[in-house]
Scaffold this active site. Structure first.
Site, PDB file in Angstrom:
ATOM      1  N   CYS A 102      -9.604  -7.436  -3.501  1.00 26.18           N
ATOM      2  CA  CYS A 102     -10.069  -8.026  -2.051  1.00 26.18           C
ATOM      3  C   CYS A 102      -9.117  -8.513  -2.123  1.00 26.18           C
ATOM      4  O   CYS A 102      -8.292  -8.407  -3.133  1.00 26.18           O
ATOM      5  CB  CYS A 102     -11.312  -8.563  -2.379  1.00 26.18           C
ATOM      6  SG  CYS A 102     -13.102  -8.289  -1.987  1.00 26.18           S
ATOM      7  N   GLY A 127      -8.498  -4.095   0.874  1.00 21.52           N
ATOM      8  CA  GLY A 127      -9.477  -3.820   1.326  1.00 21.52           C
ATOM      9  C   GLY A 127      -9.379  -3.772   2.514  1.00 21.52           C
ATOM     10  O   GLY A 127      -9.161  -4.380   3.520  1.00 21.52           O
ATOM     11  N   ASN A 184     -12.214 -13.159  -5.320  1.00 22.20           N
ATOM     12  CA  ASN A 184     -11.810 -11.586  -5.200  1.00 22.20           C
ATOM     13  C   ASN A 184     -11.500 -11.633  -7.165  1.00 22.20           C
ATOM     14  O   ASN A 184     -11.256 -12.520  -7.246  1.00 22.20           O
ATOM     15  CB  ASN A 184     -10.194 -11.666  -5.201  1.00 22.20           C
ATOM     16  CG  ASN A 184      -9.293 -10.687  -5.882  1.00 22.20           C
ATOM     17  OD1 ASN A 184      -7.574 -10.786  -6.186  1.00 22.20           O
ATOM     18  ND2 ASN A 184     -10.352  -9.484  -6.243  1.00 22.20           N
ATOM     19  N   GLY A 185     -12.380 -10.679  -7.632  1.00 21.30           N
ATOM     20  CA  GLY A 185     -12.555 -10.477  -8.919  1.00 21.30           C
ATOM     21  C   GLY A 185     -13.965 -10.248  -8.559  1.00 21.30           C
ATOM     22  O   GLY A 185     -14.245  -9.519  -8.062  1.00 21.30           O
ATOM     23  N   TYR A 199       0.117  -0.940  -9.471  1.00 23.83           N
ATOM     24  CA  TYR A 199      -0.850   0.084  -8.635  1.00 23.83           C
ATOM     25  C   TYR A 199      -0.979  -1.039  -7.291  1.00 23.83           C
ATOM     26  O   TYR A 199      -0.866  -0.722  -6.082  1.00 23.83           O
ATOM     27  CB  TYR A 199      -2.009   1.488  -8.544  1.00 23.83           C
ATOM     28  CG  TYR A 199      -2.162   1.791  -7.449  1.00 23.83           C
ATOM     29  CD1 TYR A 199      -1.552   2.717  -6.335  1.00 23.83           C
ATOM     30  CD2 TYR A 199      -3.313   1.256  -7.223  1.00 23.83           C
ATOM     31  CE1 TYR A 199      -1.598   3.785  -5.204  1.00 23.83           C
ATOM     32  CE2 TYR A 199      -4.003   2.174  -6.089  1.00 23.83           C
ATOM     33  CZ  TYR A 199      -3.267   2.387  -5.320  1.00 23.83           C
ATOM     34  OH  TYR A 199      -4.413   3.451  -3.950  1.00 23.83           O
TER      35      TYR A 199
END
Ligand code: SF4
Length: 497
Positions: free
Chosen positions: A9, A35, A109-110, A249
């Site tokens: 995210c 996302g 995020n996570g 990445y």
């Protein structure tokens, strides 16, 4: 269409700017790669929070009407790929609630590894959940906290969860950015004039013309308010475990992540890859776009020229309709096309950042061969991906990871390459500052810094193997839309579940 791990995210927040919602919209644009399933913005004018969110890309969700509904000098925004919970509107963020501590808008995020246990306990006590996300447990813990301020209630809630979190939250009068004590996911802090900005990657700061100040540190909570910026350390210290895959990445190469340029780190991966795994060749060809930075480094260290021997069609959108089975092999070709004049008669080193299942890599190797390459050597700028992630990245089960279930030579035969080689773990961690002490490398080692939930242990099962001749085993009941290895893995999954 490409065989990659899925980004998690992206979060963004801004305090103290009259165009807060519009700047958040731009920030989410810059974070879109993190996302693509849903996007949302919540803004506050000090009296009331308003939220606008929907399914799809940022430009699908927000037109001038949707943006006009969210206004004020403080805003938070989120782009989501579902790492926990289904892909549906109810799960889109920001989550906005009103409680005894006032309003709260939350962007996460996570992945919280104990969210299931916490949720079960809350449900037994009568809590009603609106979403299937792990993030919602924090909202419930916040609302139930006996603390007297919104800020301390946030701390109370976060000390009850474990795992990976970089949150950007908004209360009635404050913007809060907070990272878990391991620091799995990034969170940058910037300034735009007098305004404070918090976001997943610095590319979002660049787009709005903000200045990168520093990262929010692992275990740090920063609070922006009319009184300025305050830093707190509310959690017990833990070993830092920043996600090395952000450098491999996920993050954009124009970002600074964990205090380092992603482009420079990725290029160093390539240099080390060349030194560790060099092979006589005529041309270095990156898989666009994921292999470009590492290929630049590989070419620099090897002295072999890099050429763009594969051209990506940037206009293939989500609406591309898979054709009938008889012409399905066009699937990768519609996105990548080989440049015959660069490949024909040459010994080619293909450079990519990672291999997950191997299905796309195999098609690309075959495409390069069919364009006339004399030899095709595959070089990967990270170690073999052998274990799933529980910290906010959507990874296939271990059974689907080709490197978890096959030897290097089996992978080479499956890909139809002349050789395959990966960057070593030392090469990976040696390319970043404090790489062996401050980074998570669990997807390459299977050693996890934070225990994952027991009910996820099925992720670690092994899959069917390839036959000795390098061909995938024929599954007993192959799914018609899958090719060889994916079908084998799917069969193993069906049996294992
Ligand atoms: S397991 Fe891999 S993808 Fe997940 S946080 Fe660790 S390094 Fe990143």
């Amino acid at each position: 269409m490409f065989d990659k791990l899925k980004e998690e995210c992206g979060v963004f927040g801004i305090f103290g700017h009259p165009e807060a919602a519009n700047l958040t919209y731009l920030g989410l644009y810059a974070l879109q790669h993190r996302g693509q399933e849903s996007a949302g913005i919540a803004a506050s004018d000090g009296a009331r929070m308003r939220v606008s969110k929907g399914m799809g890309h940022v430009n699908d969700v927000f037109d001038s009407g949707a943006l006009g509904n969210v206004h004020g000098s403080m805003a938070v925004g989120h782009v989501r790929y579902s790492t926990a919970g289904e892909s549906r509107l109810a799960n889109a963020q920001p989550i906005v609630v009103d409680s005894t501590h006032g309003e709260l808008a939350l962007c996460h995020n996570g992945n919280l590894v104990n969210a299931g246990e916490v949720k079960d306990a809350l449900v037994r006590e009568g809590a009603i959940f609106q979403t299937t996300t792990d993030s919602e447990v924090v909202v419930h813990l916040f609302a139930r906290s006996k603390e007297t301020t919104a800020e301390t209630a946030v701390i109370d809630a976060l000390t009850q969860v474990r795992g990976a979190f970089s949150f950007v939250m908004m209360t009635g009068d404050k913007l809060i950015g907070v990272r878990d004590p391991h620091g799995f996911r990034p969170l940058a802090l910037g300034r735009l004039g007098d305004a404070w900005v918090m976001c997943s990657e610095t590319c979002a700061l660049d787009l709005i013309g903000a200045r990168y100040e520093r990262d929010v540190e692992p275990g740090e909570m920063v609070v922006a308010s009319a009184a300025g910026l305050e830093s707190r350390r509310p959690f017990a210290p833990a070993r830092h475990s920043q996600c090395i895959f952000e450098h491999v990445y996920f993050s954009r190469p124009d970002s600074y992540v964990f205090g380092e340029s992603v482009n420079e780190v990725r290029t160093e991966f390539g240099r080390r890859l060349a030194r560790e795994t060099g092979v006589p060749a005529d041309v270095i060809v990156p898989i666009p776009d994921s292999g470009v930075c590492a290929a630049v480094g590989y070419a620099e260290a090897s002295g072999i020229p890099m050429r763009m021997g594969l051209i990506r069609n940037h206009y293939v959108g989500r609406t591309f309709i898979q054709p009938q089975q008889s012409i399905r092999h066009f699937g990768v070709r519609v996105k990548l096309n080989p440049v015959k004049s660069i490949l024909e008669g040459r010994r080619v080193v293909l450079v990519d950042d990672s291999i997950v299942r191997g299905t796309t890599s195999r098609k690309i190797v075959r495409m390069v061969r069919s364009a006339g390459a004399k030899e095709v050597h595959m070089r990967i700028s990270c170690p073999p991906t052998i274990s799933p992630c529980f910290y906010g990245v959507d990874t296939p089960r271990r059974s689907e990871l080709i490197a978890a279930t096959h030897t290097l030579d089996e992978i080479r035969r499956y890909l139809d390459a002349d050789s395959v080689a990966y960057l070593s773990l030392d090469g990976l961690t040696g390319s970043v500052r404090d790489g062996s002490t401050k980074y998570c490398t669990s997807c390459y080692t299977g050693v996890y810094p934070v225990a994952f939930p027991r009910n996820e242990s099925a992720y670690l099962q092994l899959a069917l193997k390839l036959n000795p001749d390098g061909n995938p085993q024929a599954p007993s009941n192959p799914a018609p839309e899958q090719d060889g290895l994916a079908a084998s893995a799917a069969t193993a999954l069906a049996r294992g579940r």
